[in-house]
Design a protein around this motif. Structure first.
Motif, PDB file in Angstrom:
ATOM      1  N   LEU A   1      17.893  23.335  91.510  1.00  0.00           N
ATOM      2  CA  LEU A   1      17.658  24.574  92.648  1.00  0.00           C
ATOM      3  C   LEU A   1      16.140  25.052  92.752  1.00  0.00           C
ATOM      4  N   VAL A   2      15.502  25.225  91.678  1.00  0.00           N
ATOM      5  CA  VAL A   2      14.286  25.782  91.604  1.00  0.00           C
ATOM      6  C   VAL A   2      13.249  24.687  92.457  1.00  0.00           C
ATOM      7  N   ALA A   3      13.561  23.470  91.724  1.00  0.00           N
ATOM      8  CA  ALA A   3      12.661  22.345  92.430  1.00  0.00           C
ATOM      9  C   ALA A   3      12.924  22.167  93.561  1.00  0.00           C
ATOM     10  N   GLU A   4      14.094  22.053  94.227  1.00  0.00           N
ATOM     11  CA  GLU A   4      14.454  22.091  95.688  1.00  0.00           C
ATOM     12  C   GLU A   4      13.635  23.197  96.598  1.00  0.00           C
ATOM     13  N   ARG A   5      13.785  24.363  95.974  1.00  0.00           N
ATOM     14  CA  ARG A   5      13.098  25.451  96.788  1.00  0.00           C
ATOM     15  C   ARG A   5      11.674  25.501  96.779  1.00  0.00           C
ATOM     16  N   LEU A   6      11.131  24.957  95.742  1.00  0.00           N
ATOM     17  CA  LEU A   6       9.525  24.979  95.673  1.00  0.00           C
ATOM     18  C   LEU A   6       8.965  23.835  96.376  1.00  0.00           C
ATOM     19  N   GLY A   7       9.886  22.513  96.600  1.00  0.00           N
ATOM     20  CA  GLY A   7       9.459  21.280  96.985  1.00  0.00           C
ATOM     21  C   GLY A   7       8.509  20.686  96.122  1.00  0.00           C
ATOM     22  N   VAL A   8       9.036  20.597  94.708  1.00  0.00           N
ATOM     23  CA  VAL A   8       8.352  19.947  93.623  1.00  0.00           C
ATOM     24  C   VAL A   8       9.408  18.806  93.023  1.00  0.00           C
TER      25      VAL A   8
ATOM     26  N   ARG B   1       8.274  29.602  86.292  1.00  0.00           N
ATOM     27  CA  ARG B   1       7.138  29.744  85.786  1.00  0.00           C
ATOM     28  C   ARG B   1       6.241  28.511  85.488  1.00  0.00           C
ATOM     29  N   LEU B   2       7.033  27.504  85.232  1.00  0.00           N
ATOM     30  CA  LEU B   2       6.404  26.247  84.940  1.00  0.00           C
ATOM     31  C   LEU B   2       5.772  25.541  86.483  1.00  0.00           C
ATOM     32  N   TRP B   3       6.626  25.707  87.531  1.00  0.00           N
ATOM     33  CA  TRP B   3       6.281  24.934  88.795  1.00  0.00           C
ATOM     34  C   TRP B   3       5.635  25.630  89.903  1.00  0.00           C
ATOM     35  N   ASP B   4       6.008  27.034  89.631  1.00  0.00           N
ATOM     36  CA  ASP B   4       5.659  27.620  90.983  1.00  0.00           C
ATOM     37  C   ASP B   4       3.840  28.075  90.536  1.00  0.00           C
ATOM     38  N   ASP B   5       3.336  28.386  91.823  1.00  0.00           N
ATOM     39  CA  ASP B   5       1.836  28.703  91.873  1.00  0.00           C
ATOM     40  C   ASP B   5       1.723  30.028  91.281  1.00  0.00           C
ATOM     41  N   PRO B   6       0.893  29.981  90.071  1.00  0.00           N
ATOM     42  CA  PRO B   6       0.900  31.277  89.598  1.00  0.00           C
ATOM     43  C   PRO B   6      -0.016  32.279  90.333  1.00  0.00           C
TER      44      PRO B   6
ATOM     45  N   ALA C   1      20.213  31.548  84.135  1.00  0.00           N
ATOM     46  CA  ALA C   1      19.261  32.442  84.295  1.00  0.00           C
ATOM     47  C   ALA C   1      17.980  32.206  83.703  1.00  0.00           C
ATOM     48  N   ALA C   2      17.845  31.862  82.416  1.00  0.00           N
ATOM     49  CA  ALA C   2      16.859  31.551  81.781  1.00  0.00           C
ATOM     50  C   ALA C   2      16.063  30.363  82.264  1.00  0.00           C
ATOM     51  N   ALA C   3      16.852  29.366  82.614  1.00  0.00           N
ATOM     52  CA  ALA C   3      16.480  28.073  83.227  1.00  0.00           C
ATOM     53  C   ALA C   3      15.716  28.338  84.736  1.00  0.00           C
ATOM     54  N   LEU C   4      16.148  29.375  85.309  1.00  0.00           N
ATOM     55  CA  LEU C   4      15.654  29.537  86.788  1.00  0.00           C
ATOM     56  C   LEU C   4      14.153  30.041  86.390  1.00  0.00           C
ATOM     57  N   VAL C   5      14.137  31.225  85.446  1.00  0.00           N
ATOM     58  CA  VAL C   5      12.892  31.989  85.212  1.00  0.00           C
ATOM     59  C   VAL C   5      11.896  30.866  84.583  1.00  0.00           C
ATOM     60  N   ALA C   6      12.236  29.921  83.549  1.00  0.00           N
ATOM     61  CA  ALA C   6      11.370  29.017  82.989  1.00  0.00           C
ATOM     62  C   ALA C   6      10.890  28.187  83.961  1.00  0.00           C
TER      63      ALA C   6
END
Ligand code: C5P
Length: 311
Positions: free
Chosen positions: A83-90, A124-129, A116-121
């Motif tokens: 879900l995180v990858a899809e939302r970030l387009g990565v 942090r890994l893939w989003d633009d800091p 929840a932990a995977a969402l946060v992790a």
């Protein structure tokens, strides 16, 4: 700098009040669900590397049985990462390592915690800091899409959940409460326990109304009154869990005999939660409960504690 590995610690929950309202058209029940995060915690590490994969192991010193946890696309942490990858387009490029101390299918929202932990992790890994695309509200929304208990695992503390349990308002609390969690061999399926709750109500001609938040519970929390909290603990899923796992009656009765201030089945069970008067009392209770037939482990813990946190 972009991170290459992120570890997130995430707590288990116990429900201090779980009042189950009518079955909705979407298959869920409207709830009043007072969540309380406790110091039993899983750790999820995401390493930026290769194709999305997951490994699951017991945390050092923990006897949690992890064989029931899926290590494919059914794993809630994997679904969270996607879900995180899809939302970030990565690309979802990460290895997830889950170290579990929260009982599996135990009524303490361990799977939701890992999501929840995977969402946060992964965020942090893939989003633009520098200018992150995903804020706290976005993670809460993604969490709600994954499961009713995931938003609370992000939030932590003590909170009142309405709707499916995902509409959260923090509750005022004072001090620390001391608990013992008695785990049982084998899990209980949450949908099966909700279905049994409906069946028992139908059989008894009972029609559930929309529940209210317990005023006694809120007062006990706000004043740090452990005795009051023990008396106010309530779980509408408990009769159903006891019907499906009658041996839990003995565990609950033993905790009362040993002087617990309150006891109840945690969520959909089969873990039983016992409130103690102090850390010392919790240690004594844990030692005695750990010797009972039908109890796999008796684990002392305290709450409230924070939600999913990068460590
Ligand atoms: O949301 P989650 O996937 O964790 O819910 C698991 C199951 O628990 C649902 O499929 C449903 O059977 C039951 N449930 C419910 N009402 C809720 C939350 C969960 O009936 N509010």
């Amino acid at each position: 700098m972009t991170a290459t590995a992120v570890t997130v610690r995430v707590p288990a929950k116990v429900n201090l009040q779980l009042s189950v309202g009518p079955l909705r058209d979407d298959g869920y029940h409207d709830l009043v669900n007072v969540f309380h995060a406790v110091s039993l915690a899983d750790e999820v590490t995401a390493v930026a590397d290769g194709r999305l994969a997951v490994t699951v192991e017991a945390a050092p010193g923990s006897a949690v049985a992890v064989d029931g946890v899926p290590v494919d696309g059914d794993n809630l942490a994997v679904r969270a990462a996607l879900l995180v990858a899809e939302r970030l387009g990565v690309e979802p490029s990460a290895r997830l390592r889950i170290r579990k101390a929260i009982p599996v299918a135990g009524g303490m929202a361990g799977g939701s915690a890992d999501a929840a932990a995977a969402l946060v992790a992964c965020a942090r890994l893939w989003d633009d800091p520098e200018s992150p695309l995903l804020g706290r509200e976005d993670l809460l929304e993604l969490g709600a899409a994954l499961g009713s208990d995931v938003p609370f695992a992000l939030l932590g503390g003590t909170a009142v959940g309405l709707g499916r349990g995902e509409r959260l308002t923090p509750a005022l609390t004072r001090g620390t409460f001391h608990w013992v969690f008695a785990t049982a061999g084998g899990g209980l399926s949450t949908p099966a326990v909700y279905a049994e709750c409906d069946r028992l109500r139908d059989a008894g001609g009972e029609r559930a109304g929309l529940p209210d938040v317990s005023a006694e519970l809120m007062t006990a929390l706000a004043t740090g009154d452990a005795k009051g909290l023990g008396a106010a603990l309530a779980n509408d899923l408990q009769p159903a869990a006891l019907e499906l796992r009658p041996s839990l009656r003995r565990t609950l009765a033993a905790g009362q005999d040993l002087g617990a201030l309150g006891s109840l089945v945690s969520g959909s069970g089969p873990t039983c939660a016992f409130l103690a008067g102090s850390a010392g009392h919790a240690a004594e209770l844990a030692a005695a409960l750990g010797d009972l037939d039908g109890v796999r482990e008796a684990l002392p813990a305290h709450g409230p504690v924070p939600g999913a946190t990068i460590i």
